[in-house]
Design an enzyme around this catalytic site. Structure first.
Site, PDB file in Angstrom:
ATOM      1  N   LEU A 116      -1.311 -13.355  12.558  1.00  0.00           N
ATOM      2  CA  LEU A 116      -0.820 -12.719  13.782  1.00  0.00           C
ATOM      3  C   LEU A 116      -1.854 -11.701  14.245  1.00  0.00           C
ATOM      4  O   LEU A 116      -2.334 -10.891  13.444  1.00  0.00           O
ATOM      5  CB  LEU A 116       0.517 -12.012  13.542  1.00  0.00           C
ATOM      6  CG  LEU A 116       1.800 -12.838  13.618  1.00  0.00           C
ATOM      7  CD1 LEU A 116       3.001 -11.965  13.302  1.00  0.00           C
ATOM      8  CD2 LEU A 116       1.966 -13.484  14.990  1.00  0.00           C
ATOM      9  N   ASP A 117      -2.203 -11.727  15.524  1.00  0.00           N
ATOM     10  CA  ASP A 117      -3.139 -10.761  16.076  1.00  0.00           C
ATOM     11  C   ASP A 117      -2.555  -9.351  15.988  1.00  0.00           C
ATOM     12  O   ASP A 117      -1.331  -9.178  15.920  1.00  0.00           O
ATOM     13  CB  ASP A 117      -3.442 -11.089  17.542  1.00  0.00           C
ATOM     14  CG  ASP A 117      -4.210 -12.391  17.698  1.00  0.00           C
ATOM     15  OD1 ASP A 117      -4.959 -12.756  16.774  1.00  0.00           O
ATOM     16  OD2 ASP A 117      -4.056 -13.048  18.750  1.00  0.00           O
TER      17      ASP A 117
END
Length: 294
Positions: free
Chosen positions: A37-38
């Site tokens: 996940l960014d």
């Protein structure tokens, strides 16, 4: 410890930061995650503990679900709010937005963001892009199962599109935001993203980092440790004790011809042994855990 923790990653930290927290809390080095996940995204991040790290590819390979907000009328070099941001084209009508969104449902070729972890010559694309080097990533097939348009919010200089998206592995929501803006001629980028599901792991049942700190202090981290075997998105094969012993020592074993061809999760007495590949009536070990039922 062996298993998966359904972690609710907050906005801000990287996925690797979450791994570092778990290493500190458990005292273990063998910690990983499934499905990056960014930093600007939140939601379900499966944390893999112990030998569960051997199944990261499979655990990251299930379907995913996101709540996202796409801003139209502007463009971003990173395809998200990290920017830099520049003005786009004229704002589209609501009907055009709905029609364009619907066209993303199905299987199609998608170009990953230049600022992503995809490799070019062994180097991460985002590192090259931040140095100002030209980044050209090849497209790859992805599948979007469904997109529900939840809301369209209008402002003088932008339109915010709220969606609920279900997709297969490897799909970049940032790329959908960028391509939606390009398709509409307005430009677009992702301003919010929350992953609400990875396979059977749901955000409403995820554990926050703060809760993990409390459980670790109480010596109860295992209370949120999930069975990795139950989470693998693969067909299952059950073996008896003798065949399980042979499988764990790298030997092929015979299985019923009705077994699913290809990769299978392999169990004996309900315990995960590993992953094997079925070809005809033979099961070939592929990934094996260090255990033996005998």
């Amino acid at each position: 410890m062996l298993g998966v923790i359904n972690l609710d990653k907050p906005v801000g930290p990287t996925s690797h930061d979450m791994v570092a927290i778990m290493r500190r809390l458990t005292g273990m080095r063998r910690i990983g995650h499934a499905g990056t996940l960014d930093p600007l995204a939140s939601g379900v991040l499966p944390i893999l503990v112990g030998a569960a790290t051997r199944f990261s590819r499979d655990l990251a390979g299930g379907d995913k679900r996101y709540l996202a907000v796409i801003r139209l009328g502007w463009r971003s070099a990173t395809d998200d709010a990290q920017g830099p941001i520049e003005r786009g084209g004229s704002l589209p009508a609501d009907e055009a937005v709905a029609t364009a969104l619907a066209s993303f449902v199905g299987t199609f070729e998608q170009r990953p963001p230049a600022f992503s972890a995809r490799k070019i010559g062994g180097r991460a694309a985002h590192r090259l892009a931040r140095k100002g080097e030209a980044v050209t990533l090849s497209t790859r097939p992805v599948t979007v199962h469904a997109i529900e348009l939840l809301e369209i919010g209008r402002n003088e200089d932008h339109v915010d599109v709220h969606i609920d998206l279900r997709c297969g592995p490897g799909t970049y929501v940032r790329s959908i935001a960028r391509d939606l803006g390009d398709r509409l001629g307005s430009g677009g980028y992702l301003i919010e993203l929350r992953r609400t599901a990875v396979g059977s792991l749901l955000a409403e049942k995820a554990v926050s980092p703060e809760r993990l700190e409390v459980l670790a202090a109480e010596g109860r981290l295992e209370a949120v440790l999930l069975d990795v075997g139950a989470l693998l998105p693969l067909p299952k094969v059950a073996l008896g004790t003798e065949d399980a012993h042979r499988f764990l020592h790298g030997s092929k074993v015979r299985v019923e011809p009705t077994s699913s061809v290809g990769r299978n999760a392999v169990f004996s007495d309900g315990t995960l042994l590993g992953i094997g590949r079925v070809e005809g009536d033979l099961l070939q070990p592929e990934t094996v855990l260090d255990s033996d039922p005998r």
